[in-house]
Design a protein around this motif. Structure first.
Motif, mmCIF file in Angstrom:
data_model
loop_
_atom_site.group_PDB
_atom_site.id
_atom_site.type_symbol
_atom_site.label_atom_id
_atom_site.label_comp_id
_atom_site.label_asym_id
_atom_site.label_seq_id
_atom_site.Cartn_x
_atom_site.Cartn_y
_atom_site.Cartn_z
ATOM 1 N N UNK A 31 0.831 -1.196 0.000
ATOM 2 C CA UNK A 31 0.000 0.000 0.000
ATOM 3 C C UNK A 31 0.871 1.252 0.000
ATOM 4 N N UNK A 32 0.251 2.375 -0.345
ATOM 5 C CA UNK A 32 0.945 3.654 -0.257
ATOM 6 C C UNK A 32 0.210 4.591 0.706
ATOM 7 N N UNK A 33 -1.074 4.410 0.853
ATOM 8 C CA UNK A 33 -1.891 5.236 1.741
ATOM 9 C C UNK A 33 -2.206 4.461 3.017
ATOM 10 N N UNK A 34 -1.880 5.042 4.167
ATOM 11 C CA UNK A 34 -2.035 4.322 5.441
ATOM 12 C C UNK A 34 -2.996 5.012 6.408
ATOM 13 N N UNK A 35 -3.780 5.977 5.943
ATOM 14 C CA UNK A 35 -4.662 6.747 6.832
ATOM 15 C C UNK A 35 -5.663 5.891 7.593
ATOM 16 N N UNK A 36 -6.184 4.846 6.976
ATOM 17 C CA UNK A 36 -7.218 4.025 7.609
ATOM 18 C C UNK A 36 -6.673 2.678 8.080
ATOM 19 N N UNK A 37 -5.385 2.656 8.385
ATOM 20 C CA UNK A 37 -4.734 1.418 8.785
ATOM 21 C C UNK A 37 -4.127 1.547 10.176
ATOM 22 N N UNK A 67 -1.943 -7.267 7.212
ATOM 23 C CA UNK A 67 -2.453 -7.636 5.902
ATOM 24 C C UNK A 67 -1.945 -6.697 4.805
ATOM 25 N N UNK A 68 -1.155 -5.690 5.195
ATOM 26 C CA UNK A 68 -0.632 -4.727 4.240
ATOM 27 C C UNK A 68 0.745 -4.254 4.691
ATOM 28 N N UNK A 69 1.546 -3.824 3.717
ATOM 29 C CA UNK A 69 2.849 -3.265 4.064
ATOM 30 C C UNK A 69 3.162 -2.087 3.141
ATOM 31 N N UNK A 70 3.978 -1.213 3.650
ATOM 32 C CA UNK A 70 4.440 -0.065 2.878
ATOM 33 C C UNK A 70 5.962 -0.126 2.865
ATOM 34 N N UNK A 86 18.310 -4.747 0.224
ATOM 35 C CA UNK A 86 17.881 -4.551 1.607
ATOM 36 C C UNK A 86 16.607 -3.725 1.596
ATOM 37 N N UNK A 87 15.659 -4.119 2.397
ATOM 38 C CA UNK A 87 14.351 -3.473 2.392
ATOM 39 C C UNK A 87 13.849 -3.272 3.807
ATOM 40 N N UNK A 88 13.305 -2.084 4.063
ATOM 41 C CA UNK A 88 12.614 -1.788 5.319
ATOM 42 C C UNK A 88 11.152 -1.587 4.978
ATOM 43 N N UNK A 89 10.285 -2.241 5.738
ATOM 44 C CA UNK A 89 8.847 -2.092 5.502
ATOM 45 C C UNK A 89 8.144 -1.717 6.796
ATOM 46 N N UNK A 90 7.005 -1.073 6.653
ATOM 47 C CA UNK A 90 6.106 -0.824 7.779
ATOM 48 C C UNK A 90 4.921 -1.751 7.582
ATOM 49 N N UNK A 91 4.544 -2.454 8.639
ATOM 50 C CA UNK A 91 3.468 -3.444 8.564
ATOM 51 C C UNK A 91 2.200 -2.854 9.170
ATOM 52 N N UNK A 92 1.073 -3.050 8.467
ATOM 53 C CA UNK A 92 -0.207 -2.481 8.884
ATOM 54 C C UNK A 92 -1.316 -3.526 8.843
ATOM 55 N N UNK A 93 -2.367 -3.249 9.604
ATOM 56 C CA UNK A 93 -3.618 -4.006 9.544
ATOM 57 C C UNK A 93 -4.646 -3.021 8.988
#
Length: 95
Positions: A31-37, A67-70, A86-93
């Motif tokens: 995802x790119x938009x995380x406002x509702x996560x 269920x989503x990552x940025x 190398x990758x850094x991700x943010x994990x979201x529901x």
């Protein structure tokens, strides 16, 4: 001899392939938009080929209960003479 070579070739190819994804991993989206996560955590991983990046991001995300990552950052590292992404991700529901 020919059959043995063909079998060995197939085994090498399947051994190097990305493993099959579980249903939970298949439902993970980038995802790119995380406002509702809901933010869960950040994670870091390295892969030897960019084509495996989504597999490992999905695996780590599903294992963390997301269920989503940025993707936060992604870069190639030449420190030991082997190209590693190398990758850094943010994990979201989000769902």
């Amino acid at each position: 001899m020919k059959k043995t070579f063909c079998l060995l070739f197939v085994l090498v190819l399947t051994g190097c392939a990305t493993p099959q994804m579980t249903p939970e991993q298949q439902n993970v989206t980038r995802i790119s938009e995380t406002n509702h996560c809901k933010f869960i955590k950040t994670a870091y991983f390295e892969v030897s080929h960019p084509s495996k990046k989504h597999y490992y991001a999905a695996k780590i995300t599903a294992d963390a209960g997301g269920d989503s990552y940025k993707t936060l950052t992604s870069a190639k590292d030449m420190a030991v003479g082997v190209k590693m992404a190398t990758t850094n991700i943010a994990i979201y529901k989000c769902k």
